[in-house]
Design a protein around this motif. Structure first.
Motif, mmCIF file in Angstrom:
data_model
loop_
_atom_site.group_PDB
_atom_site.id
_atom_site.type_symbol
_atom_site.label_atom_id
_atom_site.label_comp_id
_atom_site.label_asym_id
_atom_site.label_seq_id
_atom_site.Cartn_x
_atom_site.Cartn_y
_atom_site.Cartn_z
ATOM 1 N N VAL A 11 0.894 -1.189 0.113
ATOM 2 C CA VAL A 11 -0.006 0.026 0.005
ATOM 3 C C VAL A 11 1.065 1.292 0.076
ATOM 4 C CG1 VAL A 11 -1.526 1.575 1.352
ATOM 5 C CG2 VAL A 11 -2.060 -1.163 0.924
ATOM 6 N N PHE A 12 2.100 1.284 0.614
ATOM 7 C CA PHE A 12 2.805 2.444 0.922
ATOM 8 C C PHE A 12 3.572 2.595 -0.184
ATOM 9 C CE2 PHE A 12 7.206 3.845 2.004
ATOM 10 C CZ PHE A 12 6.840 5.018 2.151
ATOM 11 N N VAL A 13 4.116 1.649 -0.972
ATOM 12 C CA VAL A 13 4.677 1.782 -2.257
ATOM 13 C C VAL A 13 3.836 2.327 -3.394
ATOM 14 C CG1 VAL A 13 5.977 0.605 -3.816
ATOM 15 C CG2 VAL A 13 6.388 0.368 -1.693
ATOM 16 N N ARG A 14 2.585 1.597 -3.393
ATOM 17 C CA ARG A 14 1.680 2.206 -4.424
ATOM 18 C C ARG A 14 1.186 3.637 -4.268
ATOM 19 N NH1 ARG A 14 1.706 1.515 -9.227
ATOM 20 N NH2 ARG A 14 0.046 1.479 -10.386
ATOM 21 N N SER A 20 -0.852 9.519 -4.775
ATOM 22 C CA SER A 20 -2.078 9.796 -4.355
ATOM 23 C C SER A 20 -2.713 8.659 -3.484
ATOM 24 C CB SER A 20 -3.370 10.255 -5.351
ATOM 25 O OG SER A 20 -4.427 10.442 -5.043
ATOM 26 N N MET A 21 -3.503 8.815 -2.288
ATOM 27 C CA MET A 21 -4.076 7.601 -1.716
ATOM 28 C C MET A 21 -5.297 7.187 -2.571
ATOM 29 S SD MET A 21 -3.790 8.502 2.377
ATOM 30 C CE MET A 21 -2.270 8.745 3.268
ATOM 31 N N SER A 22 -5.828 8.170 -3.042
ATOM 32 C CA SER A 22 -7.336 7.661 -3.965
ATOM 33 C C SER A 22 -6.700 6.974 -5.093
ATOM 34 C CB SER A 22 -7.917 9.007 -4.094
ATOM 35 O OG SER A 22 -7.129 9.778 -4.916
ATOM 36 N N LYS A 23 -5.777 7.298 -5.648
ATOM 37 C CA LYS A 23 -5.334 6.387 -7.006
ATOM 38 C C LYS A 23 -4.894 5.000 -6.371
ATOM 39 C CE LYS A 23 -4.193 10.477 -10.043
ATOM 40 N NZ LYS A 23 -2.914 10.988 -10.548
ATOM 41 N N ALA A 24 -4.187 5.054 -5.457
ATOM 42 C CA ALA A 24 -3.618 3.773 -4.713
ATOM 43 C C ALA A 24 -4.750 2.596 -4.342
ATOM 44 C CB ALA A 24 -2.801 3.835 -3.566
ATOM 45 N N ALA A 25 -5.837 3.532 -3.833
ATOM 46 C CA ALA A 25 -6.941 2.716 -3.443
ATOM 47 C C ALA A 25 -7.608 2.017 -4.679
ATOM 48 C CB ALA A 25 -7.833 3.522 -2.675
ATOM 49 N N VAL A 26 -7.642 2.882 -5.717
ATOM 50 C CA VAL A 26 -8.461 2.176 -6.921
ATOM 51 C C VAL A 26 -7.733 1.116 -7.525
ATOM 52 C CG1 VAL A 26 -9.033 2.638 -9.277
ATOM 53 C CG2 VAL A 26 -9.561 4.497 -7.384
ATOM 54 N N ILE A 35 -6.749 2.694 3.221
ATOM 55 C CA ILE A 35 -5.392 3.047 2.670
ATOM 56 C C ILE A 35 -5.031 4.037 3.790
ATOM 57 C CG2 ILE A 35 -3.999 4.338 0.982
ATOM 58 C CD1 ILE A 35 -4.901 1.741 -0.164
ATOM 59 N N SER A 36 -5.728 4.802 4.161
ATOM 60 C CA SER A 36 -5.127 5.800 5.182
ATOM 61 C C SER A 36 -4.973 5.154 6.712
ATOM 62 C CB SER A 36 -6.014 6.941 5.343
ATOM 63 O OG SER A 36 -5.845 7.764 6.392
ATOM 64 N N GLN A 37 -5.553 4.411 6.829
ATOM 65 C CA GLN A 37 -5.519 3.629 7.957
ATOM 66 C C GLN A 37 -4.196 2.659 8.203
ATOM 67 O OE1 GLN A 37 -7.014 3.572 11.167
ATOM 68 N NE2 GLN A 37 -8.206 5.281 10.118
ATOM 69 N N GLN A 38 -3.855 2.172 6.891
ATOM 70 C CA GLN A 38 -2.478 1.518 6.715
ATOM 71 C C GLN A 38 -1.590 2.175 7.181
ATOM 72 O OE1 GLN A 38 -2.238 -1.791 6.332
ATOM 73 N NE2 GLN A 38 -3.965 -2.676 5.197
ATOM 74 N N ILE A 39 -1.420 3.393 6.500
ATOM 75 C CA ILE A 39 -0.246 4.452 6.542
ATOM 76 C C ILE A 39 -0.156 5.004 8.016
ATOM 77 C CG2 ILE A 39 0.815 6.543 5.768
ATOM 78 C CD1 ILE A 39 0.760 4.285 3.776
ATOM 79 N N LYS A 40 -1.363 5.103 8.787
ATOM 80 C CA LYS A 40 -1.315 5.559 10.032
ATOM 81 C C LYS A 40 -0.556 4.659 11.004
ATOM 82 C CE LYS A 40 -5.147 8.993 9.883
ATOM 83 N NZ LYS A 40 -6.249 9.321 10.512
ATOM 84 N N GLN A 41 -0.964 3.298 10.520
ATOM 85 C CA GLN A 41 -0.413 2.225 11.522
ATOM 86 C C GLN A 41 1.072 2.187 11.268
ATOM 87 O OE1 GLN A 41 -2.318 0.407 13.825
ATOM 88 N NE2 GLN A 41 -0.082 -0.189 14.167
ATOM 89 N N ILE A 42 1.518 2.340 10.092
ATOM 90 C CA ILE A 42 2.965 2.051 9.827
ATOM 91 C C ILE A 42 3.748 3.129 10.563
ATOM 92 C CG2 ILE A 42 4.851 2.405 8.021
ATOM 93 C CD1 ILE A 42 3.098 1.033 5.984
ATOM 94 N N GLU A 43 3.273 4.306 10.449
ATOM 95 C CA GLU A 43 3.856 5.667 11.066
ATOM 96 C C GLU A 43 3.851 5.483 12.663
ATOM 97 O OE1 GLU A 43 2.798 9.103 7.953
ATOM 98 O OE2 GLU A 43 1.387 8.795 9.313
ATOM 99 N N LEU A 44 2.858 4.872 13.225
ATOM 100 C CA LEU A 44 2.739 4.451 14.665
ATOM 101 C C LEU A 44 3.849 3.505 14.942
ATOM 102 C CD1 LEU A 44 -0.942 4.071 15.551
ATOM 103 C CD2 LEU A 44 0.688 6.146 16.088
ATOM 104 N N ASP A 45 4.029 2.557 14.060
ATOM 105 C CA ASP A 45 4.795 1.566 14.396
ATOM 106 C C ASP A 45 6.341 2.051 14.226
ATOM 107 O OD1 ASP A 45 2.845 -0.391 14.653
ATOM 108 O OD2 ASP A 45 3.198 -1.177 12.573
ATOM 109 N N ILE A 46 6.725 2.946 13.312
ATOM 110 C CA ILE A 46 8.075 3.535 13.279
ATOM 111 C C ILE A 46 8.115 4.506 13.791
ATOM 112 C CG2 ILE A 46 8.287 2.233 11.021
ATOM 113 C CD1 ILE A 46 7.930 4.947 9.489
ATOM 114 N N LYS A 47 7.066 5.121 14.393
ATOM 115 C CA LYS A 47 7.123 6.355 15.213
ATOM 116 C C LYS A 47 7.795 7.722 14.432
ATOM 117 C CE LYS A 47 7.501 4.254 19.695
ATOM 118 N NZ LYS A 47 7.213 3.105 19.232
#
Length: 227
Positions: A11-14, A20-26, A35-47
C-alpha cells in the motif's frame, strides 16, 4: 513474511508511485479510508511520519524516502522468493527411488529416464535393478516396475504393457519329434525360463489349453506400482 506486513508495504509503495492515496485505493481495490489507516499504522509502528501532507499533494519525508527504498527491496525479495517456491511446486525436484527388473536396465528405461532428467535437471532418479521378489514398503522405493499380477495390496498399480512370451523347443531336441506332446507336459522336463515366468507356466498352459507342435505363447503383464 507476515502477509499483513507485506500488504501494508505494498500500500505504501503504491501511494508513492501514484502520488495519491485515492489512486492507490483504486489500483488496490481498497477504500481511501482503509489506505489511510494502513499508513497511520505504519507511522505508529516506526514512530516517524512518512509523508508531508498538503491539500494538493503528498511528498515523502526523509524517513519516508528511506522507508520507501527499503520497502521496494523487501517486496522485490518477497516476489522472487514466491516465484522460486512456485517453480518448485510446478517443476519436479528431489529424488525418486525406482526399482525394476534387470531386463529393464537397457534400452527400455534408459531413454525415458534420460528424457526425464534432461527436462527436469533438479529431478534425480535412483534406479535399482533386481529380479528378486520385492517388498516396496521395506525397500523404501517410491516406484516399482513389476512383472506379473499384483497380489492383494494397498499399493496403487497401473498396467504398462503386455508382451507375448514364446516357449520353444530347438529342432534338434528329442522333444521336437513328439508333435503330439501337450505343452503342459513340458513341466516334467528341464527348461530355462525367467524366474518370474516360471511359476505361472503350469497355470497358464492348463487354463488356456493351447496345443502346439513345438511352442506355446502366453501373455505376461508389466505393472507399475506406486508406494
Amino acid at each position: 513474511m507476515n502477509t499483513k506486513l507485506l500488504r501494508a508495504l505494498t500500500v505504501f509503495v503504491r501511494i508513492v508511485e501514484t502520488g495519491s492515496m485515492s489512486k492507490a485505493a483504486v489500483d488496490l481495490a481498497m477504500t481511501t479510508s482503509a489506505i489511510s489507516q494502513q499508513i497511520k499504522q505504519i507511522e505508529l509502528d516506526i514512530k516517524l511520519s512518512l509523508f508531508n501532507r498538503s491539500p494538493r499533494e503528498l511528498t515523502l519525508t526523509e524517513a519516508g524516502e528511506i522507508y520507501y527504498q527499503s520497502c521496494v527491496t523487501i517486496l522485490t525479495a518477497a516476489k522472487q522468493a514466491g516465484e522460486k517456491l512456485q517453480f518448485l511446486q510446478n517443476s519436479p525436484s528431489g529424488q525418486l527411488k525406482l526399482v525394476a527388473p534387470v531386463g529393464f536396465g537397457g534400452g527400455i528405461l534408459s531413454e525415458p529416464l534420460k528424457k526425464l532428467t534432461n527436462q527436469y535437471p533438479d529431478f534425480d532418479v535412483q534406479l535399482t535393478l533386481s529380479d528378486e521378489p520385492l517388498d516396496i514398503i521395506k525397500s523404501g522405493a517410491d516406484l516399482a516396475i513389476a512383472i506379473g499380477p499384483l497380489d492383494d495390496s494397498s499399493l496403487v498399480a497401473r498396467p504398462l504393457a503386455k508382451w507375448p512370451l514364446v516357449l520353444c523347443v530347438h529342432k534338434s531336441h528329442p522333444l521336437a519329434e513328439h508333435c503330439t506332446l501337450s505343452p503342459w507336459q513340458l513341466n516334467h522336463h528341464t527348461r530355462i525360463s525367467h524366474c518370474t515366468a516360471d511359476h505361472p507356466l503350469t497355470h497358464s498352459l492348463n487354463s488356456q489349453k493351447k496345443r502346439s507342435q513345438n511352442h506355446v505363447s502366453w501373455l505376461i503383464t508389466c505393472t507399475v506400482l506406486f508406494n
